[in-house]
Design an enzyme around this catalytic site. Sequence first.
Site, PDB file in Angstrom:
ATOM      1  N   ASN A 121      11.195  -5.258   2.275  1.00 29.98           N
ATOM      2  CA  ASN A 121      11.634  -6.272   3.214  1.00 29.98           C
ATOM      3  C   ASN A 121      10.145  -7.661   2.405  1.00 29.98           C
ATOM      4  OD1 ASN A 121       8.181  -7.203   4.728  1.00 29.98           O
ATOM      5  ND2 ASN A 121       8.492  -5.123   4.093  1.00 29.98           N
ATOM      6  N   SER A 184      -0.170  -7.065   1.106  1.00 27.26           N
ATOM      7  CA  SER A 184       1.342  -7.242   1.650  1.00 27.26           C
ATOM      8  C   SER A 184       1.645  -8.138  -0.626  1.00 27.26           C
ATOM      9  CB  SER A 184       1.648  -8.116   2.401  1.00 27.26           C
ATOM     10  OG  SER A 184       2.320  -8.693   2.317  1.00 27.26           O
ATOM     11  N   THR A 187       2.893 -12.626  -0.170  1.00 26.61           N
ATOM     12  CA  THR A 187       2.532 -13.242   0.399  1.00 26.61           C
ATOM     13  C   THR A 187       1.969 -13.920  -1.457  1.00 26.61           C
ATOM     14  OG1 THR A 187       1.603 -13.898   2.695  1.00 26.61           O
ATOM     15  CG2 THR A 187       0.472 -14.804   1.485  1.00 26.61           C
ATOM     16  N   LYS A 222      -6.860  -2.479   4.181  1.00 30.59           N
ATOM     17  CA  LYS A 222      -5.595  -2.146   3.728  1.00 30.59           C
ATOM     18  C   LYS A 222      -5.368  -1.452   2.032  1.00 30.59           C
ATOM     19  CE  LYS A 222      -0.657  -1.348   5.387  1.00 30.59           C
ATOM     20  NZ  LYS A 222       0.511  -1.544   6.793  1.00 30.59           N
ATOM     21  N   ASN A 251       0.051   0.364   1.486  1.00 31.18           N
ATOM     22  CA  ASN A 251       0.920  -0.383   2.117  1.00 31.18           C
ATOM     23  C   ASN A 251       2.472  -0.483   1.096  1.00 31.18           C
ATOM     24  OD1 ASN A 251       2.288  -3.493   3.141  1.00 31.18           O
ATOM     25  ND2 ASN A 251      -0.058  -4.100   3.083  1.00 31.18           N
TER      26      ASN A 251
END
Length: 371
Positions: A121, A184, A187, A222, A251
Amino acid sequence: MVFSHISRLLSQPMVQNLSREALLKLDPEIAHRLTINAIKLGAVAPEELADPSFFETEIAGLTLKNPIGMAAGFDKNAEVPNQLCDIGFGFAEVGTLTPRAQEGNAKPRLFRVPEKQGVINRMGFNNEGHAAAYDRLTNKKQVGSTIGVNVGANKDSSDFVADYVEGVRLFAPVADYLTVNISSPNTPGLRDLQSGEALKRLLGEALHARAQASVRVPVFLKLAPDLDEKQMDEIVGVIKSVDLDGLIISNTTLGREQIAGSEHVDEAGGLSGKPLFNFSTQRLAQMRMRVGNDMPIIGVGGVHNAKSAIAKFAAGANAIQLYSALVFGGMEMLRDIKDGMAQKVRQDRLKNVSELTSTDVEGWATGKAHI
């Protein structure tokens, strides 16, 4: 327009019973929206049997009915956290939420790798923003549900840290725990917050905002699995100097070795699901060795059956989360994992599921253990 049509379809009994095979034939984002709406409408039945008492888990001051949670990314906008707890999850983490609503990255941005049971993703924190989720959590959170809020930063923000501080400040009074998500890969620049001085500033300001709240809510950090030994040492040096409650590891990964030769191997984004399991679990164990036994760790990444869940605990997890594997295994996977874990607890004559934690940290940390 499309999603309103989907909502009407979901009122029909035949579609409420939409099979996993049928969902896998749909565009991944449409299938995900169908699943959220089906849960909203009660198409996924609440769990009938209570969890055994030995599943009760204490972590960071929280009492969970069982240590298996829904990971962030599934319920981005806090639409169904209560229902997820009713279905049988011990806790549900909503988000990632950013101060302002944002569309995320351009579509297509979500890809299945079915032959490996993986998912790629590059969603980019698509969400409705703080206000919408805050309203739902304030007005609809039910007693008995344990709900975490995963906070992030807007892509176009001039100050990522300020966005995290705003998330902590807003959600501290209504969340059972908060997750500061700096891992993540979707970004640009976000993972830079995992390094020394940037991490020190982020945690310092976020935890200061937490200290000003009316209640002391646990805060987790995280992390990405794509960290080397030096980076992990640097992170541990920072977190040992602040009042952080726990870690979530990990992650998604930017690596593609696990799906070499697959159709979508060259798509940008983070890889999750079964291919991530061994890699993320090794990172979990390596961090457990660094932080010691007292810091709570939630293990996430590639859990896909009872054996993998038990292994995640053995590597040092106090609780675990699922998400990507459910794309291929369906919600019934949760029951299968619980049954397998209960069998293990009884077989080993343990008093509580927590006794599965850290039974093979060294094996996983050194790469000798794998499934």
